[in-house]
Write a protein that holds these residues in place. Structure first.
Motif, PDB file in Angstrom:
ATOM      1  N   SER A  20     -20.284 -23.192  10.748  1.00 46.85           N
ATOM      2  CA  SER A  20     -19.299 -23.496   9.717  1.00 46.85           C
ATOM      3  C   SER A  20     -18.114 -22.546   9.881  1.00 46.85           C
ATOM      4  N   ALA A  21     -17.030 -22.820   9.167  1.00 45.39           N
ATOM      5  CA  ALA A  21     -15.861 -21.947   9.235  1.00 45.39           C
ATOM      6  C   ALA A  21     -16.217 -20.528   8.797  1.00 45.39           C
ATOM      7  N   ASP A  22     -16.993 -20.390   7.727  1.00 42.46           N
ATOM      8  CA  ASP A  22     -17.388 -19.065   7.262  1.00 42.46           C
ATOM      9  C   ASP A  22     -18.311 -18.372   8.261  1.00 42.46           C
ATOM     10  N   THR A  52     -19.690 -25.521  18.719  1.00 40.58           N
ATOM     11  CA  THR A  52     -18.748 -25.656  17.603  1.00 40.58           C
ATOM     12  C   THR A  52     -17.456 -26.315  18.057  1.00 40.58           C
ATOM     13  N   THR A  53     -16.907 -25.871  19.181  1.00 41.06           N
ATOM     14  CA  THR A  53     -15.636 -26.419  19.664  1.00 41.06           C
ATOM     15  C   THR A  53     -15.772 -27.879  20.054  1.00 41.06           C
ATOM     16  N   ILE A  54     -16.833 -28.231  20.767  1.00 41.50           N
ATOM     17  CA  ILE A  54     -16.999 -29.626  21.191  1.00 41.50           C
ATOM     18  C   ILE A  54     -17.191 -30.535  19.978  1.00 41.50           C
ATOM     19  N   THR A  55     -17.879 -30.039  18.949  1.00 40.08           N
ATOM     20  CA  THR A  55     -18.019 -30.812  17.715  1.00 40.08           C
ATOM     21  C   THR A  55     -16.658 -31.041  17.072  1.00 40.08           C
ATOM     22  N   ASP A  56     -15.826 -30.005  17.019  1.00 38.38           N
ATOM     23  CA  ASP A  56     -14.491 -30.135  16.437  1.00 38.38           C
ATOM     24  C   ASP A  56     -13.642 -31.149  17.200  1.00 38.38           C
ATOM     25  N   ILE A  57     -13.687 -31.099  18.521  1.00 38.68           N
ATOM     26  CA  ILE A  57     -12.900 -32.032  19.328  1.00 38.68           C
ATOM     27  C   ILE A  57     -13.371 -33.468  19.090  1.00 38.68           C
ATOM     28  N   GLU A  58     -14.673 -33.654  18.936  1.00 39.41           N
ATOM     29  CA  GLU A  58     -15.186 -35.001  18.644  1.00 39.41           C
ATOM     30  C   GLU A  58     -14.688 -35.502  17.300  1.00 39.41           C
ATOM     31  N   ARG A  59     -14.619 -34.620  16.301  1.00 35.34           N
ATOM     32  CA  ARG A  59     -14.137 -35.026  14.991  1.00 35.34           C
ATOM     33  C   ARG A  59     -12.670 -35.452  15.054  1.00 35.34           C
ATOM     34  N   ILE A  60     -11.906 -34.788  15.910  1.00 39.02           N
ATOM     35  CA  ILE A  60     -10.474 -35.046  15.992  1.00 39.02           C
ATOM     36  C   ILE A  60     -10.152 -36.244  16.876  1.00 39.02           C
ATOM     37  N   ALA A  61     -10.818 -36.332  18.029  1.00 35.58           N
ATOM     38  CA  ALA A  61     -10.389 -37.300  19.053  1.00 35.58           C
ATOM     39  C   ALA A  61     -11.477 -38.247  19.521  1.00 35.58           C
ATOM     40  N   GLU A 108      -3.543 -35.338  28.876  1.00 35.15           N
ATOM     41  CA  GLU A 108      -2.695 -35.285  27.689  1.00 35.15           C
ATOM     42  C   GLU A 108      -3.522 -35.464  26.422  1.00 35.15           C
ATOM     43  N   GLU A 109      -4.550 -36.302  26.466  1.00 28.80           N
ATOM     44  CA  GLU A 109      -5.424 -36.465  25.300  1.00 28.80           C
ATOM     45  C   GLU A 109      -6.171 -35.169  24.997  1.00 28.80           C
ATOM     46  N   LEU A 110      -6.632 -34.476  26.044  1.00 32.04           N
ATOM     47  CA  LEU A 110      -7.296 -33.197  25.837  1.00 32.04           C
ATOM     48  C   LEU A 110      -6.329 -32.177  25.244  1.00 32.04           C
ATOM     49  N   ARG A 111      -5.094 -32.182  25.757  1.00 30.56           N
ATOM     50  CA  ARG A 111      -4.090 -31.237  25.292  1.00 30.56           C
ATOM     51  C   ARG A 111      -3.749 -31.465  23.818  1.00 30.56           C
ATOM     52  N   LEU A 112      -3.608 -32.729  23.428  1.00 31.99           N
ATOM     53  CA  LEU A 112      -3.273 -33.044  22.044  1.00 31.99           C
ATOM     54  C   LEU A 112      -4.410 -32.674  21.095  1.00 31.99           C
ATOM     55  N   ALA A 113      -5.651 -32.927  21.528  1.00 25.62           N
ATOM     56  CA  ALA A 113      -6.805 -32.582  20.698  1.00 25.62           C
ATOM     57  C   ALA A 113      -6.886 -31.065  20.508  1.00 25.62           C
ATOM     58  N   HIS A 114      -6.674 -30.334  21.585  1.00 33.05           N
ATOM     59  CA  HIS A 114      -6.692 -28.873  21.508  1.00 33.05           C
ATOM     60  C   HIS A 114      -5.612 -28.364  20.549  1.00 33.05           C
ATOM     61  N   ALA A 115      -4.385 -28.863  20.710  1.00 33.66           N
ATOM     62  CA  ALA A 115      -3.268 -28.403  19.881  1.00 33.66           C
ATOM     63  C   ALA A 115      -3.495 -28.752  18.416  1.00 33.66           C
ATOM     64  N   ARG A 116      -4.064 -29.909  18.170  1.00 35.46           N
ATOM     65  CA  ARG A 116      -4.290 -30.318  16.786  1.00 35.46           C
ATOM     66  C   ARG A 116      -5.357 -29.463  16.106  1.00 35.46           C
ATOM     67  N   LEU A 117      -6.359 -29.054  16.890  1.00 36.63           N
ATOM     68  CA  LEU A 117      -7.425 -28.244  16.308  1.00 36.63           C
ATOM     69  C   LEU A 117      -6.957 -26.838  15.972  1.00 36.63           C
ATOM     70  N   PHE A 118      -6.208 -26.218  16.860  1.00 36.95           N
ATOM     71  CA  PHE A 118      -5.928 -24.795  16.725  1.00 36.95           C
ATOM     72  C   PHE A 118      -4.557 -24.458  16.152  1.00 36.95           C
ATOM     73  N   PHE A 119      -3.701 -25.447  15.959  1.00 39.54           N
ATOM     74  CA  PHE A 119      -2.351 -25.167  15.475  1.00 39.54           C
ATOM     75  C   PHE A 119      -1.945 -26.167  14.394  1.00 39.54           C
ATOM     76  N   ASP A 120      -1.107 -25.716  13.480  1.00 39.35           N
ATOM     77  CA  ASP A 120      -0.576 -26.611  12.454  1.00 39.35           C
ATOM     78  C   ASP A 120       0.495 -27.530  13.025  1.00 39.35           C
ATOM     79  N   SER A 134     -13.181 -31.520  10.170  1.00 34.32           N
ATOM     80  CA  SER A 134     -14.225 -32.270   9.485  1.00 34.32           C
ATOM     81  C   SER A 134     -13.694 -33.638   9.091  1.00 34.32           C
ATOM     82  N   LEU A 135     -14.554 -34.666   9.216  1.00 30.36           N
ATOM     83  CA  LEU A 135     -14.179 -36.004   8.775  1.00 30.36           C
ATOM     84  C   LEU A 135     -14.371 -36.113   7.274  1.00 30.36           C
ATOM     85  N   SER A 136     -13.339 -36.480   6.588  1.00 36.22           N
ATOM     86  CA  SER A 136     -13.400 -36.668   5.139  1.00 36.22           C
ATOM     87  C   SER A 136     -13.422 -38.161   4.854  1.00 36.22           C
ATOM     88  N   GLY A 137     -14.540 -38.644   4.344  1.00 37.95           N
ATOM     89  CA  GLY A 137     -14.654 -40.077   4.097  1.00 37.95           C
ATOM     90  C   GLY A 137     -14.800 -40.874   5.371  1.00 37.95           C
TER      91      GLY A 137
END
Length: 259
Positions: free
Chosen positions: A41-43, A170-179, A207-219, A238-241
């Protein structure tokens, strides 16, 4: 091991012409116990990072490796084998060499590339590898065992056996949630064959990998190209709904957590 070892022994005996049959080959392998490994988790991620540094004799290296594992989602040998030729600052990417010497390029932040280049200049002492200890030696499996022990000063991390691989998970889970799972598989370095014939036509692009990375770690996606902006390594996707992705940041003050 009780099945694999006799199999290997009989296979060697067959190769030497001592026996003709491998009786252990007919013995079914027992089912593996379910793994307790999961995405942090984030905490938990924040606590692991803080405790790692609080118990470190070389916090600069531990922090750099933590960031490298978190951004790339690599296995430990991706960090151990990282060489200067694997760094591509202009395209902010690194080449990972992992299981079976398979290679892949993954995106990283400009901030991380600059840190890796600086670290190499200070510590490499003529060695082509990037990550080195203060004594000049490069990383190995024993060093990563110590990396895990430092995190496991946390009671819950010790009980679960949290290691570097949990950061990858953790990172691979985050990338799956995003992309989605296809991009996550490419990010993790999993074989296209896992997706059958369809995998031939649905390879994730750089480019898809790059966008997923940027979206996860940067605003902002373009922030990943700015070496002066550090990635946010502690937030989780995290997927909401089930559809929109939200980013979860640690609720606590990092300074609260100790070993």
């Amino acid at each position: 091991a009780m099945v694999l070892a006799p199999r290997a022994a009989f296979a060697g005996a067959i190769d030497c012409g001592l026996v003709r049959h491998n009786p252990a080959g007919q013995v079914a392998l027992p089912d593996r116990p379910p793994s307790r490994r999961s995405a942090l988790s984030a905490d938990q991620l924040e606590q692991a990072h803080f405790t790692l540094l609080a118990h470190s004799r070389d916090p600069e290296l531990d922090d750099l490796v933590f960031g490298f594992l978190r951004e790339t989602g690599c296995r430990r040998h991706g960090a151990i084998r990282l060489s200067q030729d694997d760094l591509a600052p202009a395209t902010r990417a690194v080449r990972l060499v992992e299981k079976y010497a398979k290679q892949r390029w993954v995106p990283v932040s400009a901030h991380l590339v600059c840190r890796l280049v600086s670290h190499t200049a200070l510590r490499h002492d003529g060695c082509s590898l990037v990550l080195h200890r203060q004594d000049g030696g490069h990383l190995n499996d024993k060093w990563f065992e110590g990396f895990a022990r430092r995190i496991q000063n946390l009671a819950w991390a010790g009980e679960l056996g949290v290691s570097a691989h949990w950061i990858r998970h953790t990172t691979i889970t985050d990338i799956e949630r995003i992309a989605g799972v296809r991009v996550a598989a490419a990010y993790a370095g999993h074989a296209d064959g896992n997706f059958g014939v369809t995998g031939t036509y649905t390879k994730a692009s750089p480019e898809e990998l790059r966008l997923a990375h940027a979206r996860l770690f940067f605003d902002r996606n373009d922030s990943a190209d700015d070496p002066g902006i550090a990635p946010n390594l502690l937030r989780r996707a995290s997927l909401s709904g089930g559809i929109p992705v939200e980013f979860i940041r640690p609720h606590s003050d990092a300074g609260r957590f100790g070993g």
